[in-house]
Design a protein around this motif. Sequence first.
Motif, PDB file in Angstrom:
ATOM      1  N   ALA A  38       0.835  -1.204   0.000  1.00  0.00           N
ATOM      2  CA  ALA A  38       0.000   0.000   0.000  1.00  0.00           C
ATOM      3  C   ALA A  38       0.865   1.248   0.000  1.00  0.00           C
ATOM      4  O   ALA A  38       0.526   2.245  -0.645  1.00  0.00           O
ATOM      5  N   SER A  39       2.005   1.190   0.702  1.00  0.00           N
ATOM      6  CA  SER A  39       2.933   2.325   0.745  1.00  0.00           C
ATOM      7  C   SER A  39       4.322   1.770   1.038  1.00  0.00           C
ATOM      8  O   SER A  39       4.513   1.077   2.048  1.00  0.00           O
ATOM      9  N   PRO A  40       5.326   2.058   0.174  1.00  0.00           N
ATOM     10  CA  PRO A  40       6.647   1.457   0.342  1.00  0.00           C
ATOM     11  C   PRO A  40       7.492   2.160   1.388  1.00  0.00           C
ATOM     12  O   PRO A  40       7.142   3.237   1.903  1.00  0.00           O
ATOM     13  N   PHE A  41       8.625   1.548   1.689  1.00  0.00           N
ATOM     14  CA  PHE A  41       9.611   2.093   2.622  1.00  0.00           C
ATOM     15  C   PHE A  41      10.307   3.296   1.986  1.00  0.00           C
ATOM     16  O   PHE A  41      10.586   3.326   0.793  1.00  0.00           O
ATOM     17  N   GLY A  42      10.590   4.310   2.812  1.00  0.00           N
ATOM     18  CA  GLY A  42      11.354   5.450   2.321  1.00  0.00           C
ATOM     19  C   GLY A  42      10.561   6.748   2.361  1.00  0.00           C
ATOM     20  O   GLY A  42       9.478   6.837   2.954  1.00  0.00           O
ATOM     21  N   TYR A  43      11.108   7.765   1.712  1.00  0.00           N
ATOM     22  CA  TYR A  43      10.460   9.078   1.724  1.00  0.00           C
ATOM     23  C   TYR A  43       9.186   9.065   0.884  1.00  0.00           C
ATOM     24  O   TYR A  43       9.119   8.432  -0.169  1.00  0.00           O
ATOM     25  N   ARG A  44       8.186   9.807   1.365  1.00  0.00           N
ATOM     26  CA  ARG A  44       6.889   9.838   0.701  1.00  0.00           C
ATOM     27  C   ARG A  44       6.134  11.110   1.104  1.00  0.00           C
ATOM     28  O   ARG A  44       6.584  11.882   1.972  1.00  0.00           O
ATOM     29  N   VAL A  45       4.976  11.300   0.517  1.00  0.00           N
ATOM     30  CA  VAL A  45       4.045  12.356   0.938  1.00  0.00           C
ATOM     31  C   VAL A  45       3.251  11.809   2.120  1.00  0.00           C
ATOM     32  O   VAL A  45       2.668  10.718   2.041  1.00  0.00           O
ATOM     33  N   ASP A 104       8.244  13.125   4.181  1.00  0.00           N
ATOM     34  CA  ASP A 104       7.943  12.238   5.307  1.00  0.00           C
ATOM     35  C   ASP A 104       8.672  10.905   5.091  1.00  0.00           C
ATOM     36  O   ASP A 104       8.519  10.261   4.049  1.00  0.00           O
ATOM     37  N   PHE A 105       9.461  10.500   6.090  1.00  0.00           N
ATOM     38  CA  PHE A 105      10.193   9.243   5.961  1.00  0.00           C
ATOM     39  C   PHE A 105       9.353   8.102   6.533  1.00  0.00           C
ATOM     40  O   PHE A 105       9.038   8.083   7.723  1.00  0.00           O
ATOM     41  N   HIS A 106       9.015   7.150   5.680  1.00  0.00           N
ATOM     42  CA  HIS A 106       8.205   5.992   6.074  1.00  0.00           C
ATOM     43  C   HIS A 106       9.141   4.900   6.553  1.00  0.00           C
ATOM     44  O   HIS A 106       9.948   4.380   5.781  1.00  0.00           O
ATOM     45  N   ARG A 107       9.025   4.514   7.812  1.00  0.00           N
ATOM     46  CA  ARG A 107       9.985   3.618   8.446  1.00  0.00           C
ATOM     47  C   ARG A 107       9.757   2.148   8.148  1.00  0.00           C
ATOM     48  O   ARG A 107      10.549   1.301   8.569  1.00  0.00           O
ATOM     49  N   GLY A 108       8.703   1.828   7.454  1.00  0.00           N
ATOM     50  CA  GLY A 108       8.414   0.426   7.166  1.00  0.00           C
ATOM     51  C   GLY A 108       7.688   0.264   5.851  1.00  0.00           C
ATOM     52  O   GLY A 108       7.715   1.146   4.986  1.00  0.00           O
ATOM     53  N   GLN A 109       7.016  -0.856   5.710  1.00  0.00           N
ATOM     54  CA  GLN A 109       6.262  -1.162   4.498  1.00  0.00           C
ATOM     55  C   GLN A 109       4.813  -1.379   4.906  1.00  0.00           C
ATOM     56  O   GLN A 109       4.527  -2.185   5.802  1.00  0.00           O
ATOM     57  N   ASP A 110       3.905  -0.645   4.252  1.00  0.00           N
ATOM     58  CA  ASP A 110       2.480  -0.841   4.519  1.00  0.00           C
ATOM     59  C   ASP A 110       1.922  -1.865   3.541  1.00  0.00           C
ATOM     60  O   ASP A 110       2.129  -1.757   2.323  1.00  0.00           O
ATOM     61  N   PHE A 111       1.207  -2.849   4.088  1.00  0.00           N
ATOM     62  CA  PHE A 111       0.567  -3.877   3.272  1.00  0.00           C
ATOM     63  C   PHE A 111      -0.946  -3.810   3.445  1.00  0.00           C
ATOM     64  O   PHE A 111      -1.452  -3.557   4.548  1.00  0.00           O
ATOM     65  N   VAL A 112      -1.635  -4.050   2.346  1.00  0.00           N
ATOM     66  CA  VAL A 112      -3.105  -4.043   2.372  1.00  0.00           C
ATOM     67  C   VAL A 112      -3.593  -5.198   3.237  1.00  0.00           C
ATOM     68  O   VAL A 112      -3.166  -6.348   3.065  1.00  0.00           O
ATOM     69  N   ALA A 113      -4.487  -4.901   4.181  1.00  0.00           N
ATOM     70  CA  ALA A 113      -5.072  -5.938   5.035  1.00  0.00           C
ATOM     71  C   ALA A 113      -6.347  -5.402   5.655  1.00  0.00           C
ATOM     72  O   ALA A 113      -6.345  -4.322   6.264  1.00  0.00           O
ATOM     73  N   GLN A 114      -7.410  -6.126   5.497  1.00  0.00           N
ATOM     74  CA  GLN A 114      -8.655  -5.765   6.159  1.00  0.00           C
ATOM     75  C   GLN A 114      -8.476  -5.926   7.670  1.00  0.00           C
ATOM     76  O   GLN A 114      -7.693  -6.757   8.134  1.00  0.00           O
ATOM     77  N   CYS A 115      -9.189  -5.137   8.421  1.00  0.00           N
ATOM     78  CA  CYS A 115      -9.098  -5.256   9.872  1.00  0.00           C
ATOM     79  C   CYS A 115      -9.483  -6.669  10.309  1.00  0.00           C
ATOM     80  O   CYS A 115     -10.464  -7.246   9.817  1.00  0.00           O
TER      81      CYS A 115
END
Length: 276
Positions: free
Chosen positions: A160-167, A176-187
Amino acid sequence: MTSQNVRGRRRATGPAVELRPARATMEIRPRDTERQVRRRKSPLRQVADFAAASGVGQKAGVALAATGLALTVGLPATSPVMATSESGQTESALAVSGGSQPEVSAAASAKIDFSRAAVATAADPDGKLKQLLSAQSVGSIQRASSVGTLASPLDTLTTASPFGYRVSPLTGGTGDFHRGQDFVAQCGTAVHAAATGKVTFAGWHEYGGGNRVVIDHGNGLETTYNHLSSFTVKVGQTVTRGDTVALSGTTGASTGCHLHFEVQVNGEVVDPMGWL
């Protein structure tokens, strides 16, 4: 008969000498026809001719051994191959042998199995990871060596959102520095331990991680699981690769259900995709 030369002297001459014709003598030597045949045949061809002529081949040799016949087989080619039956009858043929070989025999009831032995190997990803971490400092491990050493924290990985700098999804600001990797997952989706290790944190993360679980895999390697709706482990518990440790959610600084997954090496975050 006389003749006079230019100075007036006379000399006697006899009858003209007749030249004898030269005789060409060619002796025709008999040829060794067998020698020419031997020259044309390679060792492999001679072996093939022997097998065709005698009827003794690989399958025949096996059959003889299975029926209790003793075989003497040699390589490569001047001594005979002997097949001796129990009745004492001996058959010989030209063979390919350079010396005597031990006799090979089998009982009449012997069974010959040509099937391959089954080879089973069990993958040991945790053993591979442990070996990798013990062989060198975790901080010096190259991406080519680390890729695939951690298991997927979800059954299906969709970024959903990769590691590294992003908006920033919260403020809309850049850098904004993203410290990890966001993965799609339903609650409520099951979250799995990426490798065997010990739980060092399970609780609320006050810096935006929400419900968070941290697992120490040894030698300076840690994984974290964030924005969880709940977790099923406690500090000090040992978990195995693939164990369900939590359920995904949207707690903390989150804009929706997903899993924020981090990999830390000696306390510093690195790109998780270099390990998954």
